[in-house]
Design an enzyme around this catalytic site. Structure first.
Site, mmCIF file in Angstrom:
data_model
loop_
_atom_site.group_PDB
_atom_site.id
_atom_site.type_symbol
_atom_site.label_atom_id
_atom_site.label_comp_id
_atom_site.label_asym_id
_atom_site.label_seq_id
_atom_site.Cartn_x
_atom_site.Cartn_y
_atom_site.Cartn_z
ATOM 1 N N THR A 112 -5.332 0.079 2.013
ATOM 2 C CA THR A 112 -4.892 -1.235 2.482
ATOM 3 C C THR A 112 -6.122 -2.025 2.855
ATOM 4 O O THR A 112 -6.892 -1.608 3.707
ATOM 5 C CB THR A 112 -3.998 -1.094 3.729
ATOM 6 O OG1 THR A 112 -2.907 -0.246 3.401
ATOM 7 C CG2 THR A 112 -3.469 -2.442 4.166
ATOM 8 N N SER A 143 1.603 3.403 2.012
ATOM 9 C CA SER A 143 2.486 3.755 3.120
ATOM 10 C C SER A 143 3.768 2.921 3.097
ATOM 11 O O SER A 143 4.661 3.124 3.888
ATOM 12 C CB SER A 143 1.754 3.592 4.447
ATOM 13 O OG SER A 143 1.096 2.359 4.485
ATOM 14 N N HIS A 193 31.913 -50.400 -15.757
ATOM 15 C CA HIS A 193 32.513 -50.404 -17.097
ATOM 16 C C HIS A 193 33.083 -49.029 -17.481
ATOM 17 O O HIS A 193 33.777 -48.908 -18.485
ATOM 18 C CB HIS A 193 31.509 -50.907 -18.151
ATOM 19 C CG HIS A 193 30.505 -49.888 -18.612
ATOM 20 N ND1 HIS A 193 29.208 -49.851 -18.128
ATOM 21 C CD2 HIS A 193 30.598 -48.880 -19.512
ATOM 22 C CE1 HIS A 193 28.564 -48.856 -18.722
ATOM 23 N NE2 HIS A 193 29.381 -48.245 -19.559
ATOM 24 N N SER A 206 26.030 -43.584 -19.190
ATOM 25 C CA SER A 206 26.426 -44.695 -18.323
ATOM 26 C C SER A 206 26.879 -44.229 -16.950
ATOM 27 O O SER A 206 27.529 -43.191 -16.820
ATOM 28 C CB SER A 206 27.598 -45.457 -18.951
ATOM 29 O OG SER A 206 27.141 -46.233 -20.008
ATOM 30 N N SER A 265 0.844 -1.195 0.000
ATOM 31 C CA SER A 265 0.000 0.000 0.000
ATOM 32 C C SER A 265 0.878 1.244 0.000
ATOM 33 O O SER A 265 2.089 1.171 0.166
ATOM 34 C CB SER A 265 -0.903 -0.015 1.225
ATOM 35 O OG SER A 265 -0.113 0.064 2.380
ATOM 36 N N ASP A 269 27.599 -54.297 -12.745
ATOM 37 C CA ASP A 269 28.273 -53.146 -13.353
ATOM 38 C C ASP A 269 28.182 -51.909 -12.446
ATOM 39 O O ASP A 269 27.547 -50.915 -12.790
ATOM 40 C CB ASP A 269 27.629 -52.873 -14.726
ATOM 41 C CG ASP A 269 28.375 -51.834 -15.533
ATOM 42 O OD1 ASP A 269 29.487 -51.458 -15.124
ATOM 43 O OD2 ASP A 269 27.834 -51.411 -16.573
#
Ligand SMILES: *[C@@H]1O[C@H](CO)[C@@H](O)[C@H](O)[C@H]1NC(C)=O
Ligand SMILES: *[C@@H]1O[C@H](CO)[C@@H](O)[C@H](O)[C@H]1NC(C)=O
Ligand SMILES: *[C@@H]1O[C@H](CO)[C@@H](O)[C@H](O)[C@H]1NC(C)=O
Ligand SMILES: *[C@@H]1O[C@H](CO)[C@@H](O)[C@H](O)[C@H]1NC(C)=O
Ligand SMILES: *[C@@H]1O[C@H](CO)[C@@H](O)[C@H](O)[C@H]1NC(C)=O
Ligand SMILES: *[C@@H]1O[C@H](CO)[C@@H](O)[C@H](O)[C@H]1NC(C)=O
Length: 758
Positions: A336, A266, A513, A686, A264, A564
């Site tokens: 407000t 103010s 791997h 991977s 607002s 793996d």
């Protein structure tokens, strides 16, 4: 005074201008000068302008803190000739309310910097501070001194804060004490406290405030921090004790966060920027903590401007909150209307309830945070709207007892900012159990740091799988979304790139791997940016002992990828932060907590929770120009598995019909186009984590291993064709390997993770 001289000259000019337009313009500065201080005007001398006085530290403007220029050209409050405006020395509330003890020096009034000391009569012991100083914010340093002797009462003497009186001197179970503030003081906190069975008083110690009393940013961060943390942690099972009692119960719920910022007239332009920054800080703090609430963010004056709509979160289309906040500009609004704020929230809550259904809504928690100067002048009092909100969340209680169990589902915080605060109206709008919900700030400037301080990174350091769920334009946004992501780069005559995941401060999990026989630790480097250099040196690495790519050559399987997986140990542990944090891995105590499972739950239960459906939606990452992007896949489990893995037989280098010789039970299978069109892994994907988000935490369930076709060599997000399949090592099948290294207690090299016994 330089300021006021400047304004009065300007004011004269303005008056001439507006009189021509037929506008009233009589607010003059001559009558409102302040002795020993300064003032500023929010809108020059126009109607609606707020004149804000300012005195040096330890002083406050008196009799008025502010004056409003009314449309008819008069000041409100009107200046009085016999009571000139001046800067008064700050006073602290009367400490001579101490029972069973002496306060020295005895004075009628106490001013800033005055010191007091407290001594108890013989037979009484002192709790709280023995000396206190009157601070510039109108409060005493330290804590309320209390002289008590052991009466065998259930609760300890709750004391009497300065400036207050108390009724009630028996402290047994269900006994009540009541407080009021003397003279021109008003009460902040609990007016009434009840002694509970557990020896604790309900509510919190009240305090008596003058109009000139405010909370320092340290106080706000401490108190708001502990209260909001309460809300945040009730939806995750953190084992925490407060005031001697454990209050953490694993909960399954959603947190809806409603934030309203007063813009607002103010409130000044700079304040709005400060407020925006504060809200941004609050949001990023909350997300770093571990929860990702749904947000509604509005700015308001006489009208509401919705910046972030909470319903978008339920439609899964929420965009970048921080960008939206940045994009907001203050319009031309005056007045407000605080009621409209609560009306908006009430309406949104109603829509959420309709959307998710009555039963699910019961599990929703709501936190409303309102920043306002509190000088509402339109829309009427919000009190009845707040009552409706309470009824909705407390589910229309008919008595005080009935609402108690649901008290923790609603918190309303009010940050009253600036001089013109109507505490009497604002304070009753707060709601919630536990800590403080009403804060009185001098200005909004330090709010960002205040919020920065509320959540201590240290507290959440260890937590795996925490991440920021939304993208931002920040440079390290992706790293925050996937803070566990690491790149694995091998530099020798056979250079390779893989992806890995941070599983503890010292270890990266990847595919075996990626590390070929002959590679040495010095050939491997890990890229993860923890602010201490992006490239990390590797101390050592271990492949799964059963990994042997040539193991089945004689069975006509040229490359065999069972087991793996590999772990890479860094030379130095990474620095944990919001952008660098480990992912959760199966069968650890941490993952159990992340999944909100009970303490005696098993590893099997974690698996059942994460890989429960016949088609489990999972994700892995791929390198793109965007740093990384997500690939969505569906693990074909149960009856879907056979149809998925059979395509492995078509892969190059496979010359057998025995599927179990190619794909063991250790693999998850993804890919294909039915019933969902999956993405497919590319060269370079991977070793990456195949993960799943659960209750805002990320849990890795597999490692990207191999695929039947090379549909993409250059990376990127690519869709599968009908027969392309990818295989990933299911981490639940390699727990003994993970545990043997990550859970190894017999070494001083790194902090081990705690794995479940079974
Ligand atoms: C008024 O506030 C400004 C900054 O906001 C400060 O620089 C100035 O010293 C203050 N005036 C007095 C008298 O304290
Ligand atoms: C100016 O307006 C205010 C409120 O609108 C009113 O209370 C006051 O009496 C008015 N003063 C004069 C001089 O008209
Ligand atoms: C308390 O503060 C006032 C105002 O600064 C001062 O005049 C007075 O001497 C102080 N009293 C004591 C005991 O320090
Ligand atoms: C919480 O902490 C208490 C005390 O430290 C302990 O006895 C209890 O087992 C813990 N609970 C969980 C769920 O970790
Ligand atoms: C949490 O609640 C949702 C629905 O609100 C439910 O589907 C889910 O099973 C619950 N999870 C747990 C762990 O209770
Ligand atoms: C891998 O398996 C093959 C075939 O069984 C065997 O000859 C070879 O020694 C194994 N390699 C390792 C490192 O165990």
């Amino acid at each position: 005074m330089g300021f006021s001289v400047h304004w009065s000259r300007l004011a004269a000019l303005l008056c001439l201008l507006c009189m021509g337009g037929g506008v009233w313009c009589d607010c003059t500065v001559a009558s409102v000068q302040i002795e020993g201080g300064d003032y500023k005007l929010t809108k020059k001398l126009e109607p609606g302008s707020l004149l804000i006085y300012n005195c040096s530290k330890g002083f406050y403007p008196y009799p008025a803190l502010t004056r409003l220029c009314q449309p008819n050209g008069t000041w409100k409050p009107a200046p009085k000739r016999f009571q000139p405006q001046r800067c008064r020395i700050v006073e602290c509330p009367d400490p001579n309310v101490l029972e069973n003890g002496d306060v020295s020096p005895p004075q009628e009034r106490y001013f800033v910097d005055n010191e007091t000391s407290y001594e108890c009569y013989s037979g009484y012991t002192l709790r709280g501070s023995s000396t206190r100083v009157c601070l510039p914010n109108g409060k005493w340093s330290g804590s309320t001194p209390i002289c008590s002797h052991d009466t065998g009462d259930n609760c300890a003497d709750p004391g009497i804060p300065p400036g207050a009186s108390r009724t009630g001197n028996i402290f047994g179970i269900d006994d009540t004490v009541e407080y009021s503030c003397n003279n021109n003081l008003f009460l902040v906190g609990s007016r009434e406290r009840v002694c509970q069975e557990n020896g604790q008083w309900t509510g919190r110690e009240p305090a008596c405030y003058y109009k000139h009393t405010y909370d320092t940013s340290l106080e706000v961060s401490k108190e708001f921090g502990s209260t909001i943390k309460n809300t945040l942690t009730t939806i995750q099972p953190v084992n925490d004790t407060q005031e001697g009692r454990t209050i953490r119960i694993p909960k399954n719920g959603t947190l809806n966060m409603f934030i309203a910022v007063d813009i607002s007239e103010s409130i000044e332009e700079k304040d709005i920027q400060d407020a925006k920054n504060a809200v941004k800080q609050l949001i990023s703090k909350i997300s770093s903590f571990s929860v990702n609430p749904n947000y509604e963010i509005i700015f308001f004056s006489s009208v509401v401007v919705e910046v972030v709509n909470i319903l978008d979160f339920f439609d899964g289309k929420q965009e970048n909150i921080l960008n939206k906040l940045d994009g907001f500009e203050k319009g031309d609004a005056s007045g407000t209307n605080l009621n409209i704020v609560f009306e908006t929230f009430l309406e949104q809550m109603g829509l959420i309830k309709r959307r998710v259904g009555e039963e699910a809504f019961k599990e929703h928690r709501h936190a409303i945070i309102v920043f306002t100067d509190g000088a509402y002048n339109m829309g009427g009092s919000p009190a009845s709207t707040v009552k409706q909100i309470k009824n909705m969340v407390y589910m229309n209680p008919t008595s005080e007892e009935e609402k108690q169990p649901r008290g923790e589902y609603l918190d309303i915080y009010v940050f009253a900012i600036g001089a013109e605060i109507d505490d009497g109206e604002l304070q009753p709008l707060t709601a919630g159990t536990g800590g403080k919900h009403y804060f009185r700030l001098e200005d909004i400037e330090n709010l960002q740091e205040t919020f920065d301080a509320i959540i201590d990174e240290e507290e959440v350091k260890g937590l795996c799988g925490l991440h920021v769920e939304y993208d931002t334009t920040e440079r390290d946004a992706k790293q925050k979304m996937y803070p566990w992501m690491a790149f694995v780069v091998i530099q020798n005559e056979d250079p390779r790139k893989c992806i890995g995941s941070l599983v503890s401060r010292e270890f990266i999990l990847t595919a075996a791997h990626c590390l070929k026989f002959g590679d040495l630790p010095e050939h491997v480097r890990i890229e993860i940016d923890d602010g201490q250099g992006r490239v990390k040196k590797v101390k050592t690495f271990m492949r799964h002992p059963k990994y042997n790519v040539t193991a089945k050559v004689d069975k006509k399987v040229k490359e065999f990828y069972d087991y793996d997986v590999a772990l890479i140990q860094l030379e130095k542990p990474v620095q944990i932060s919001t952008s660098v944090r480990p992912i959760c891995i199966p069968c650890t105590v941490e993952t159990r907590n992340a999944l909100q499972l009970v303490p005696d739950s098993t590893c099997k239960q974690q698996e059942q929770l994460l890989l429960k459906d016949h088609l489990e939606r999972l994700t892995f990452l791929t390198r793109t120009e965007n740093i990384v992007d997500e690939k969505d896949v569906h693990a074909k489990l149960g009856t879907n598995r056979a149809g998925c893995i059979k395509h492995a037989l078509q892969a190059p280098g496979i010359d057998t019909d025995v599927i179990t010789d190619v794909v063991t039970d250790n693999f998850l299978c993804t890919g294909g186009r039915t019933p969902f069109r999956d993405h497919i892994a590319c060269t370079g994907d991977s070793g990456g984590a195949v993960f799943k988000n659960y209750e805002h935490r990320t849990i890795q369930v597999a490692v990207v291993s191999w695929g039947t076709k090379t549909l993409c060599r250059t990376g990127g997000v690519v869709e599968s064709d009908d027969t392309s399949r990818d295989f990933h090592i299911n981490l639940f099948r390699v727990v003994p390997f993970l545990k043997s290294i990550l859970g190894n207690n017999d070494q001083d090299d790194y902090a081990p993770l705690t794995f479940l016994e079974s």
